[in-house]
Design a protein around this motif. Structure first.
Motif, mmCIF file in Angstrom:
data_model
loop_
_atom_site.group_PDB
_atom_site.id
_atom_site.type_symbol
_atom_site.label_atom_id
_atom_site.label_comp_id
_atom_site.label_asym_id
_atom_site.label_seq_id
_atom_site.Cartn_x
_atom_site.Cartn_y
_atom_site.Cartn_z
ATOM 1 N N LEU A 26 0.824 -1.206 0.000
ATOM 2 C CA LEU A 26 0.000 0.000 0.000
ATOM 3 C C LEU A 26 0.862 1.261 0.000
ATOM 4 O O LEU A 26 0.582 2.222 -0.726
ATOM 5 N N SER A 27 1.921 1.255 0.806
ATOM 6 C CA SER A 27 2.807 2.418 0.853
ATOM 7 C C SER A 27 3.519 2.629 -0.481
ATOM 8 O O SER A 27 3.711 3.760 -0.929
ATOM 9 N N ALA A 28 3.898 1.524 -1.132
ATOM 10 C CA ALA A 28 4.544 1.637 -2.435
ATOM 11 C C ALA A 28 3.587 2.209 -3.476
ATOM 12 O O ALA A 28 3.958 3.082 -4.281
ATOM 13 N N LEU A 29 2.340 1.744 -3.464
ATOM 14 C CA LEU A 29 1.353 2.266 -4.405
ATOM 15 C C LEU A 29 1.072 3.747 -4.136
ATOM 16 O O LEU A 29 0.924 4.542 -5.075
ATOM 17 N N ALA A 30 0.983 4.117 -2.848
ATOM 18 C CA ALA A 30 0.735 5.519 -2.500
ATOM 19 C C ALA A 30 1.870 6.405 -2.999
ATOM 20 O O ALA A 30 1.637 7.513 -3.494
ATOM 21 N N ARG A 31 3.097 5.903 -2.894
ATOM 22 C CA ARG A 31 4.243 6.681 -3.365
ATOM 23 C C ARG A 31 4.197 6.848 -4.879
ATOM 24 O O ARG A 31 4.397 7.949 -5.408
ATOM 25 N N VAL A 32 3.921 5.752 -5.592
ATOM 26 C CA VAL A 32 3.899 5.804 -7.058
ATOM 27 C C VAL A 32 2.755 6.683 -7.564
ATOM 28 O O VAL A 32 2.900 7.435 -8.523
ATOM 29 N N LEU A 33 1.602 6.615 -6.888
ATOM 30 C CA LEU A 33 0.439 7.404 -7.296
ATOM 31 C C LEU A 33 0.500 8.839 -6.767
ATOM 32 O O LEU A 33 -0.421 9.620 -7.006
ATOM 33 N N GLN A 34 1.581 9.152 -6.026
ATOM 34 C CA GLN A 34 1.820 10.497 -5.514
ATOM 35 C C GLN A 34 0.678 10.974 -4.626
ATOM 36 O O GLN A 34 0.220 12.126 -4.720
ATOM 37 N N LEU A 35 0.210 10.088 -3.756
ATOM 38 C CA LEU A 35 -0.831 10.465 -2.807
ATOM 39 C C LEU A 35 -0.222 11.273 -1.669
ATOM 40 O O LEU A 35 0.893 10.996 -1.225
ATOM 41 N N ASP A 36 -0.970 12.264 -1.177
ATOM 42 C CA ASP A 36 -0.495 13.000 -0.006
ATOM 43 C C ASP A 36 -0.766 12.193 1.251
ATOM 44 O O ASP A 36 -1.287 11.072 1.197
ATOM 45 N N SER A 37 -0.423 12.737 2.414
ATOM 46 C CA SER A 37 -0.512 11.961 3.658
ATOM 47 C C SER A 37 -1.940 11.578 4.002
ATOM 48 O O SER A 37 -2.199 10.455 4.461
ATOM 49 N N GLU A 38 -2.908 12.501 3.747
ATOM 50 C CA GLU A 38 -4.305 12.178 4.063
ATOM 51 C C GLU A 38 -4.829 11.060 3.163
ATOM 52 O O GLU A 38 -5.506 10.137 3.613
ATOM 53 N N CYS A 174 -7.851 16.887 4.096
ATOM 54 C CA CYS A 174 -8.206 17.454 5.394
ATOM 55 C C CYS A 174 -8.436 18.943 5.218
ATOM 56 O O CYS A 174 -7.492 19.693 4.970
ATOM 57 N N TRP A 175 -9.682 19.379 5.340
ATOM 58 C CA TRP A 175 -10.027 20.773 5.100
ATOM 59 C C TRP A 175 -9.385 21.704 6.128
ATOM 60 O O TRP A 175 -8.959 22.813 5.797
ATOM 61 N N ALA A 176 -9.281 21.247 7.373
ATOM 62 C CA ALA A 176 -8.830 22.129 8.445
ATOM 63 C C ALA A 176 -7.353 21.973 8.777
ATOM 64 O O ALA A 176 -6.865 22.622 9.697
ATOM 65 N N CYS A 177 -6.612 21.132 8.047
ATOM 66 C CA CYS A 177 -5.228 20.864 8.417
ATOM 67 C C CYS A 177 -4.296 21.988 7.966
ATOM 68 O O CYS A 177 -4.479 22.562 6.888
ATOM 69 N N GLY A 178 -3.309 22.265 8.792
ATOM 70 C CA GLY A 178 -2.257 23.200 8.413
ATOM 71 C C GLY A 178 -2.727 24.641 8.357
ATOM 72 O O GLY A 178 -3.782 25.018 8.863
ATOM 73 N N HIS A 179 -1.901 25.464 7.728
ATOM 74 C CA HIS A 179 -2.202 26.886 7.549
ATOM 75 C C HIS A 179 -2.794 27.075 6.159
ATOM 76 O O HIS A 179 -2.205 26.679 5.169
ATOM 77 N N ARG A 180 -3.945 27.702 6.094
ATOM 78 C CA ARG A 180 -4.590 27.934 4.805
ATOM 79 C C ARG A 180 -4.957 29.410 4.683
ATOM 80 O O ARG A 180 -5.324 30.060 5.667
ATOM 81 N N THR A 181 -4.866 29.928 3.481
ATOM 82 C CA THR A 181 -5.334 31.284 3.204
ATOM 83 C C THR A 181 -6.613 31.183 2.387
ATOM 84 O O THR A 181 -6.649 30.474 1.378
ATOM 85 N N ARG A 182 -7.644 31.883 2.831
ATOM 86 C CA ARG A 182 -8.924 31.835 2.129
ATOM 87 C C ARG A 182 -9.427 33.260 1.886
ATOM 88 O O ARG A 182 -9.256 34.148 2.731
ATOM 89 N N ARG A 183 -10.077 33.428 0.745
ATOM 90 C CA ARG A 183 -10.627 34.725 0.376
ATOM 91 C C ARG A 183 -12.135 34.727 0.607
ATOM 92 O O ARG A 183 -12.820 33.733 0.375
ATOM 93 N N PHE A 184 -12.639 35.873 1.050
ATOM 94 C CA PHE A 184 -14.069 36.060 1.281
ATOM 95 C C PHE A 184 -14.498 37.385 0.655
ATOM 96 O O PHE A 184 -13.684 38.300 0.485
ATOM 97 N N HIS A 185 -15.786 37.445 0.348
ATOM 98 C CA HIS A 185 -16.366 38.728 -0.049
ATOM 99 C C HIS A 185 -17.623 38.934 0.786
ATOM 100 O O HIS A 185 -18.659 38.311 0.548
ATOM 101 N N HIS A 186 -17.486 39.782 1.803
ATOM 102 C CA HIS A 186 -18.594 40.071 2.707
ATOM 103 C C HIS A 186 -19.430 41.190 2.109
ATOM 104 O O HIS A 186 -18.892 42.195 1.625
ATOM 105 N N ARG A 187 -20.734 41.049 2.165
ATOM 106 C CA ARG A 187 -21.597 42.009 1.486
ATOM 107 C C ARG A 187 -21.547 43.402 2.109
ATOM 108 O O ARG A 187 -21.864 44.389 1.444
ATOM 109 N N ALA A 188 -21.101 43.515 3.370
ATOM 110 C CA ALA A 188 -21.059 44.815 4.026
ATOM 111 C C ALA A 188 -19.675 45.456 4.017
ATOM 112 O O ALA A 188 -19.557 46.681 3.899
ATOM 113 N N VAL A 189 -18.610 44.653 4.140
ATOM 114 C CA VAL A 189 -17.261 45.229 4.266
ATOM 115 C C VAL A 189 -16.361 44.887 3.087
ATOM 116 O O VAL A 189 -15.211 45.335 3.039
#
Length: 235
Positions: A26-38, A174-189
């Motif tokens: 499984l680890s060999a296949l994951a390496r060849v298929l370039q899967l990330d840790s998750e 993993c949506w919440a893993c690590g540091h992520r930068t996200r953009r928002f457009h708030h209707r008021a600000v």
């Protein structure tokens, strides 16, 4: 060839006739298929579901009082606690102001796919949608005893063609893993770019404290200040 297995063995894996591949294969296949840790962890879960420790879902709906007080003390950073389904279990007033006016804001995946306003709120909607679907795939493998997860998948599949198409890609992440930068457009600000950081709530499996901050001195920080002022005014 790259994984060091025969064509016949790999074919039997693909067809489901070889049900007990070793961790080394499984680890060999994951390496060849370039899967990330998750995705690699997910592959091992799929191959050995009974030997992997199932994660308990007891208590994931409650947020302890210390975490609540900590969030409420932050008047410069939106913060919330989510579980493995991305249900919003608790949030501070600034986070409430950030998502004000949006539907389905009690669950971030429903919000993304079921509220039409989400496409304006998330300028990078496609990436947000892919990330959250990948998170849901991983959660299904990790929390097999949670009946609400397949129910959520069924609900979104019936309601959203976009969700069905992305679900069929079978991305895992993993949506919440690590540091992520996200953009928002708030209707008021207006536009904001916020840096997310997730902290595991150690004594409760699956809970994440998500904190959003703007770069000091940036237009996004000015927008957060305006958002805080609007929130105080509304309160």
């Amino acid at each position: 060839m790259l994984a060091g297995v025969s064509i016949d063995y790999y074919t039997r894996l693909e067809q489901g006739r070889q049900r007990h591949p070793s961790d080394q294969v499984l680890s060999a296949l994951a390496r060849v298929l370039q899967l990330d840790s998750e995705a690699t962890e997910h592959l091992h879960h799929l191959a050995h579901p009974l030997t992997r420790k199932r994660r308990s879902i007891r208590g994931v709906e409650q947020v302890d009082s210390t975490t609540l007080r900590l969030m409420d003390s932050w008047d410069h950073a939106p913060a919330r606690v989510v579980n493995h389904r991305l249900d919003v279990l608790a949030q501070n007033p600034l986070n409430v102001a950030l998502y004000e006016g949006l539907g389905y804001s009690d669950n971030l995946i429903r919000l993304t796919f079921l509220d039409p306003a989400a496409r304006e709120f998330y300028p990078d909607w496609e990436q947000e949608a892919r990330d959250k679907v990948a998170h849901l795939h991983a959660a299904l493998a990790a929390y097999r005893d949670d009946p609400a997860l397949p129910e959520l998948v069924e609900e979104l599949s019936l309601a959203s063609e976009d969700f069905r198409q992305k679900w069929a890609r079978y991305d895992v992440g993993c949506w919440a893993c690590g540091h992520r930068t996200r953009r928002f457009h708030h209707r008021a600000v207006g536009a904001m770019t916020l840096r997310f950081q997730a902290f595991a709530v150690n004594h409760v499996a699956g809970q994440q404290l998500i904190v959003s901050q703007a770069e000091p001195g940036s237009p996004s920080e000015n927008a957060v200040v305006k958002l805080a002022a609007l929130n105080v005014s509304h309160r």
